[in-house]
Design a protein around this motif. Structure first.
Motif, short mmCIF file in Angstrom:
data_model
loop_
_atom_site.label_atom_id
_atom_site.label_comp_id
_atom_site.label_asym_id
_atom_site.label_seq_id
_atom_site.Cartn_x
_atom_site.Cartn_y
_atom_site.Cartn_z
N ASP A 228 22.66 2.17 -2.67
CA ASP A 228 21.66 1.28 -1.51
C ASP A 228 22.58 0.57 -0.57
N LYS A 229 22.02 0.24 0.59
CA LYS A 229 22.62 -0.51 1.49
C LYS A 229 22.57 -2.07 1.10
N SER A 230 21.60 -2.51 0.31
CA SER A 230 21.33 -3.86 0.14
C SER A 230 21.97 -4.20 -1.33
N MET B 22 3.65 14.40 -1.96
CA MET B 22 3.71 14.58 -3.34
C MET B 22 2.68 14.12 -4.18
N PRO B 23 2.07 12.90 -3.93
CA PRO B 23 1.06 12.26 -4.85
C PRO B 23 -0.18 13.08 -4.86
N GLY B 24 -0.41 13.96 -4.00
CA GLY B 24 -1.54 14.73 -3.80
C GLY B 24 -1.85 15.50 -4.97
N ILE C 243 10.59 12.33 3.43
CA ILE C 243 10.41 13.40 4.41
C ILE C 243 9.25 12.89 5.25
N ASP C 244 8.23 12.07 4.61
CA ASP C 244 7.26 11.44 5.52
C ASP C 244 7.64 10.70 6.71
N GLN C 245 8.82 10.19 6.47
CA GLN C 245 9.42 9.35 7.65
C GLN C 245 10.52 10.14 8.46
N ALA D 141 13.63 7.96 9.42
CA ALA D 141 14.68 7.90 8.34
C ALA D 141 15.83 8.33 8.74
N PRO D 142 17.10 7.53 8.40
CA PRO D 142 18.42 7.93 8.97
C PRO D 142 18.92 9.15 8.46
N LYS D 143 19.70 9.89 9.01
CA LYS D 143 19.98 11.25 8.23
C LYS D 143 21.42 11.00 7.67
N LEU E 140 0.64 -1.15 0.11
CA LEU E 140 -0.09 -0.16 0.05
C LEU E 140 0.67 1.18 -0.07
N LEU E 141 2.19 1.07 0.07
CA LEU E 141 2.84 2.26 -0.13
C LEU E 141 3.65 2.08 -1.54
N ALA E 142 3.63 1.10 -1.95
CA ALA E 142 4.43 0.85 -3.54
C ALA E 142 3.66 1.98 -4.57
#
Ligand SMILES: NC(=O)C1=CN([C@@H]2O[C@H](COP(=O)(O)OP(=O)(O)OC[C@H]3O[C@@H](n4cnc5c(N)ncnc54)[C@H](O)[C@@H]3O)[C@@H](O)[C@H]2O)C=CC1
Ligand SMILES: CC(=O)C(=O)O
Ligand SMILES: [Mg+2]
Length: 371
Positions: free
Chosen positions: A198-200, A301-303, A269-271, A246-248, A129-131
């Motif tokens: 990415d870390k992954s 943003m999607p708004g 930013i939402d996290q 979120a990590p800085k 539901l985030l994707a």
């Protein structure tokens, strides 16, 4: 079940949590659907469209909330909405609680059952539901960043693709998940020089294979971030540790090494944001400048592309909405191990570990709540 759909009240938020198509599915199953007058207008759905689907249009916002059992929203409840929540309500919406202690405590105090879109999981390790909204925000990030690079917006005056004889702009995307990949695809399509951090390693392997060298992949370390800050014209923040702050990653010090007029787009930013100098902005005033670097930090943003976003979001949420309405929240969560992590707050207690950790609160296992 009595289902209510309020009109969104966050700044420039035009999405709606249920389309007339969804209302029809609910009313066909015998549920009562009340939609606040003009709630769908920003996404192109009229009151008449909802009435044709069997929903009732409610002009009185107090009556709408008071009669509701299940409340469907898009954005986290604003303070007026938190004040309306009571233990009778099940709220289903984006919450992003790890970034908002006041909201977390407000929801605890309300006694309501609060289920977040962004922490539901799927069988492939994704956040279903985030994707869809991450896809939208990732695609928009490059538009927003390209606009911010224009001189009139405080940017360096750099065109993403360059021109023959002039090198393209350098775009770094931190976090190669859904937002990151979509942002990178757009930047690539516009002719920029694109790198994903990415870390992954597993994720970088997928991206490397998919883009066959057209996008560079770099393992995310402090050194890599330092170089990205010095060399990029645009940095897009797209990291996520599900449910957590979120990590800085770009610090104040790193910012001072960035090129004047370069741009940070902090989608995370939402996290709470992944750049130390980020603070949430709105579509009304999307950017601000620190140390000559333009920051774009819009949390919804999607708004801005509400028609596309509403359809994308509700396609994904509808099966879960139907389960909540048909079975009630407790049974719906009990029956689906991927729905269960959506539960963030119930009857005054936090039920999501990363949210509790963010504020030093006790967390209750959601499995013990549904029994
Ligand atoms: N501002 C807005 O309007 C919107 C914001 N978002 C937000 O965008 C963020 C990203 O979401 P998704 O792409 O869906 O998440 P995702 O889970 O698909 O991807 C996140 C990626 O970040 C990586 N990552 C984690 N820590 C990292 C680190 N230290 N360095 C580098 N990479 C790291 C992960 O390995 C993963 O690949 C979330 O905070 C989400 O809520 C999503 C939609 C709209
Ligand atoms: C994910 C989110 O916060 C949004 O779509 O607004
Ligand atoms: Mg927010």
């Amino acid at each position: 079940m009595r289902v209510a759909v309020p009109k969104e009240i966050k700044n420039h938020e035009y999405r709606v949590a249920l389309t007339p198509t969804g209302a029809r599915e609910l009313t066909a199953r015998g549920h009562e659907v009340s939609v606040q007058a003009s709630a769908g207008e920003g996404a192109g759905f009229s009151d008449a469209n909802y009435e044709a689907a069997g929903a009732r249009i409610e002009a009185d916002v107090d009556a709408l909330w008071q009669s509701a059992e299940l409340v469907l929203k898009v954005k986290e409840p604003q303070s007026d909405e938190v004040a309306r929540l009571t233990p009778q309500h099940t709220l289903f919406t984006y919450l992003h609680l790890a970034a908002e202690e006041t909201l977390t405590r407000g929801l605890m105090k309300s006694g309501a059952t609060c289920i977040a879109y962004e922490t539901l999981t799927d069988a492939h390790g994704g956040l279903p539901l985030l994707a869809p909204m991450s896809t939208v925000a990732g695609r928009m990030a490059v538009q927003a960043g390209a606009h911010s690079l224009e001189k009139a917006q405080g940017g360096a005056g750099v065109l993403l693709p360059g021109v023959p004889g002039v090198a393209p702009a350098s775009v770094t995307v931190i976090g190669g998940g859904v937002v990151g990949e979509n942002a990178a695809r757009m930047a690539l399509g516009l002719g920029a020089d694109v790198t994903i951090l990415d870390k992954s390693l597993a994720r970088l392997e997928v991206l490397d294979d998919r883009y066959q060298g057209r996008i560079k992949t770099v393992y995310s370390t402090a050194d890599a971030l330092d170089s990205a800050a010095r060399e990029s014209d645009m940095v897009i923040g797209a990291v996520l540790i599900p449910g957590a702050a979120a990590p800085k990653l770009i610090t104040r010090d790193m910012l001072s090494n960035m090129k004047p007029g370069s741009v940070l787009v902090d989608v995370a930013i939402d996290q709470g944001g992944c750049f130390e100098t980020s603070k949430p902005t709105t579509h009304a005033e999307p950017t601000y400048i620190v140390d000559g670097v333009v920051h774009y930090c819009v949390a919804n943003m999607p708004g801005a592309v509400a028609r596309t976003s509403t359809q994308g979001l509700t396609n994904a949420t509808l099966p879960f909405v139907l389960a909540l309405a048909d079975k009630g929240w407790k049974q719906a969560l009990k029956d689906d191990a991927h729905f269960l992590p959506g539960l963030n707050v119930h009857a005054g207690q936090v039920t999501y570990q990363a949210v509790a950790d963010a504020f030093g609160l006790e967390s209750v296992d959601p499995a013990s709540v549904v029994g």
